[in-house]
Write a protein that holds these residues in place. Structure first.
Motif, PDB file in Angstrom:
ATOM      1  N   ILE A 169     -67.257 -69.314  32.905  1.00  0.00           N
ATOM      2  CA  ILE A 169     -67.503 -68.014  33.120  1.00  0.00           C
ATOM      3  C   ILE A 169     -68.534 -67.708  34.245  1.00  0.00           C
ATOM      4  N   ILE A 170     -69.440 -68.309  34.459  1.00  0.00           N
ATOM      5  CA  ILE A 170     -70.067 -68.124  35.943  1.00  0.00           C
ATOM      6  C   ILE A 170     -69.577 -68.356  37.096  1.00  0.00           C
ATOM      7  N   LEU A 171     -68.416 -69.495  36.963  1.00  0.00           N
ATOM      8  CA  LEU A 171     -67.551 -69.547  38.307  1.00  0.00           C
ATOM      9  C   LEU A 171     -66.583 -68.225  38.326  1.00  0.00           C
ATOM     10  N   GLU A 172     -65.993 -67.930  37.347  1.00  0.00           N
ATOM     11  CA  GLU A 172     -65.134 -66.957  37.337  1.00  0.00           C
ATOM     12  C   GLU A 172     -65.840 -65.753  38.003  1.00  0.00           C
ATOM     13  N   ASN A 173     -67.042 -65.133  37.508  1.00  0.00           N
ATOM     14  CA  ASN A 173     -67.970 -64.290  37.809  1.00  0.00           C
ATOM     15  C   ASN A 173     -68.078 -64.326  39.514  1.00  0.00           C
ATOM     16  N   ARG A 174     -68.378 -65.489  39.983  1.00  0.00           N
ATOM     17  CA  ARG A 174     -68.503 -65.676  41.386  1.00  0.00           C
ATOM     18  C   ARG A 174     -67.229 -65.777  42.075  1.00  0.00           C
ATOM     19  N   LYS A 175     -66.139 -65.346  41.740  1.00  0.00           N
ATOM     20  CA  LYS A 175     -64.980 -65.329  42.241  1.00  0.00           C
ATOM     21  C   LYS A 175     -64.514 -66.725  42.646  1.00  0.00           C
ATOM     22  N   SER A 176     -64.922 -67.824  42.253  1.00  0.00           N
ATOM     23  CA  SER A 176     -64.370 -69.288  42.444  1.00  0.00           C
ATOM     24  C   SER A 176     -63.249 -69.539  41.532  1.00  0.00           C
ATOM     25  N   LYS A 177     -62.294 -70.435  42.384  1.00  0.00           N
ATOM     26  CA  LYS A 177     -61.248 -70.805  41.638  1.00  0.00           C
ATOM     27  C   LYS A 177     -61.414 -72.284  40.884  1.00  0.00           C
ATOM     28  N   LYS A 178     -62.484 -72.910  41.166  1.00  0.00           N
ATOM     29  CA  LYS A 178     -62.914 -74.001  40.426  1.00  0.00           C
ATOM     30  C   LYS A 178     -63.226 -73.665  38.920  1.00  0.00           C
ATOM     31  N   ARG A 179     -62.696 -74.728  38.058  1.00  0.00           N
ATOM     32  CA  ARG A 179     -62.974 -74.706  36.770  1.00  0.00           C
ATOM     33  C   ARG A 179     -63.261 -76.140  36.299  1.00  0.00           C
ATOM     34  N   TYR A 180     -64.078 -76.393  35.193  1.00  0.00           N
ATOM     35  CA  TYR A 180     -64.277 -77.482  34.680  1.00  0.00           C
ATOM     36  C   TYR A 180     -63.506 -77.646  33.514  1.00  0.00           C
ATOM     37  N   THR A 181     -63.222 -78.973  32.927  1.00  0.00           N
ATOM     38  CA  THR A 181     -62.515 -79.269  31.609  1.00  0.00           C
ATOM     39  C   THR A 181     -63.491 -79.848  30.766  1.00  0.00           C
ATOM     40  N   LEU A 182     -63.019 -80.112  29.615  1.00  0.00           N
ATOM     41  CA  LEU A 182     -63.718 -80.784  28.515  1.00  0.00           C
ATOM     42  C   LEU A 182     -63.921 -82.209  28.931  1.00  0.00           C
ATOM     43  N   GLN A 183     -63.003 -82.803  29.762  1.00  0.00           N
ATOM     44  CA  GLN A 183     -62.844 -84.204  30.261  1.00  0.00           C
ATOM     45  C   GLN A 183     -63.828 -84.411  31.180  1.00  0.00           C
ATOM     46  N   ASP A 184     -64.236 -83.337  31.961  1.00  0.00           N
ATOM     47  CA  ASP A 184     -65.418 -83.600  33.156  1.00  0.00           C
ATOM     48  C   ASP A 184     -66.584 -83.726  32.501  1.00  0.00           C
ATOM     49  N   ARG A 185     -66.686 -83.724  31.281  1.00  0.00           N
ATOM     50  CA  ARG A 185     -68.172 -84.078  30.589  1.00  0.00           C
ATOM     51  C   ARG A 185     -68.401 -85.650  30.907  1.00  0.00           C
ATOM     52  N   PHE A 186     -67.344 -86.413  30.939  1.00  0.00           N
ATOM     53  CA  PHE A 186     -67.454 -87.633  30.899  1.00  0.00           C
ATOM     54  C   PHE A 186     -67.889 -88.317  32.182  1.00  0.00           C
ATOM     55  N   ASP A 187     -67.601 -87.228  33.306  1.00  0.00           N
ATOM     56  CA  ASP A 187     -67.932 -87.455  34.697  1.00  0.00           C
ATOM     57  C   ASP A 187     -69.268 -87.251  34.964  1.00  0.00           C
ATOM     58  N   VAL A 188     -70.051 -88.212  35.393  1.00  0.00           N
ATOM     59  CA  VAL A 188     -71.487 -87.987  35.625  1.00  0.00           C
ATOM     60  C   VAL A 188     -71.601 -86.852  36.719  1.00  0.00           C
ATOM     61  N   GLN A 189     -71.017 -86.809  37.839  1.00  0.00           N
ATOM     62  CA  GLN A 189     -71.058 -86.225  38.950  1.00  0.00           C
ATOM     63  C   GLN A 189     -70.721 -84.735  38.500  1.00  0.00           C
ATOM     64  N   LYS A 190     -69.679 -84.408  37.928  1.00  0.00           N
ATOM     65  CA  LYS A 190     -69.327 -82.967  37.455  1.00  0.00           C
ATOM     66  C   LYS A 190     -70.326 -82.604  36.440  1.00  0.00           C
ATOM     67  N   SER A 191     -70.789 -83.493  35.656  1.00  0.00           N
ATOM     68  CA  SER A 191     -71.964 -83.178  34.464  1.00  0.00           C
ATOM     69  C   SER A 191     -73.039 -82.562  35.341  1.00  0.00           C
ATOM     70  N   LYS A 192     -73.524 -83.421  36.370  1.00  0.00           N
ATOM     71  CA  LYS A 192     -74.446 -82.760  37.151  1.00  0.00           C
ATOM     72  C   LYS A 192     -74.311 -81.452  37.878  1.00  0.00           C
ATOM     73  N   GLU A 193     -73.197 -81.257  38.340  1.00  0.00           N
ATOM     74  CA  GLU A 193     -72.752 -80.087  38.828  1.00  0.00           C
ATOM     75  C   GLU A 193     -72.997 -79.019  37.785  1.00  0.00           C
ATOM     76  N   MET A 194     -72.479 -79.091  36.762  1.00  0.00           N
ATOM     77  CA  MET A 194     -72.519 -78.130  35.523  1.00  0.00           C
ATOM     78  C   MET A 194     -73.917 -77.591  35.371  1.00  0.00           C
ATOM     79  N   PHE A 195     -74.818 -78.688  35.284  1.00  0.00           N
ATOM     80  CA  PHE A 195     -76.143 -78.422  35.079  1.00  0.00           C
ATOM     81  C   PHE A 195     -76.801 -77.526  36.204  1.00  0.00           C
ATOM     82  N   LEU A 196     -76.585 -78.028  37.497  1.00  0.00           N
ATOM     83  CA  LEU A 196     -76.912 -77.120  38.668  1.00  0.00           C
ATOM     84  C   LEU A 196     -76.422 -75.700  38.635  1.00  0.00           C
ATOM     85  N   LEU A 197     -75.014 -75.524  38.231  1.00  0.00           N
ATOM     86  CA  LEU A 197     -74.640 -74.314  38.077  1.00  0.00           C
ATOM     87  C   LEU A 197     -75.462 -73.383  37.071  1.00  0.00           C
ATOM     88  N   LEU A 198     -75.785 -73.909  35.945  1.00  0.00           N
ATOM     89  CA  LEU A 198     -76.465 -73.388  34.971  1.00  0.00           C
ATOM     90  C   LEU A 198     -77.853 -73.005  35.488  1.00  0.00           C
TER      91      LEU A 198
END
Length: 157
Positions: free
Chosen positions: A87-116
């Motif tokens: 939702i945050i990415l959509e509001n920022r007009k970004s095309k990037k989206r995370y999937t449930l599978q991305d939770r198992f990727d440490v780098q993407k998990s860190k990105e989600m933390f930083l985004l929040l």
């Protein structure tokens, strides 16, 4: 009361309503979060790495394949967390989206933390970051106290 007096009272009332609306709009504009069009979530120069590493140790002991109920990955991210990031990415007009599978990727998990953090914690308040990771944005200090203490012990190592 004459018709003229009634009209004057209505006009005065409307002026007060308009003033309040303008003041409210000005306050909201002044307080609004700046929305960037990019996807770069590491906007601030604040170093979140030690906090993230401590959270990872508390949440999963560093296991990127950890699963506990709906929470998955090294940071034990829930589906609602992924949804909020999107939702945050959509509001920022970004095309990037995370999937449930991305939770198992440490780098993407860190990105989600930083985004929040970039959205909900622009002051880079470490205590808020830790407590909200455990208890959500409307966390209770009492309910998150033990978690906060555990993370802080790892942070000080």
């Amino acid at each position: 009361m004459s018709r003229g007096e009634t009209v004057i009272l209505k006009i005065v009332f409307m002026i007060k309503v308009v003033r309040k609306a303008v003041l409210t709009a000005a306050i909201l504009m002044a307080c609004s979060v700046e929305i960037s069009a990019g996807t770069n979530v590491k906007e601030s120069s604040f170093d979140w790495d030690p906090v993230i590493d401590a959270i990872i140790q508390v949440e999963s002991g560093g296991n990127p394949k950890a699963v506990s109920g709906p929470s998955c990955g090294a940071m034990q991210i829930t589906p609602i967390c992924v949804k909020q990031c999107n939702i945050i990415l959509e509001n920022r007009k970004s095309k990037k989206r995370y999937t449930l599978q991305d939770r198992f990727d440490v780098q993407k998990s860190k990105e989600m933390f930083l985004l929040l953090q970039s959205f909900y914690n622009r002051a880079n308040d470490v205590e808020h970051a830790i407590r909200s990771w455990n208890g959500g944005q409307k966390y209770s200090k009492r309910a998150t106290q033990r978690y906060y203490e555990k993370v802080m012990r790892h942070l000080k190592k």
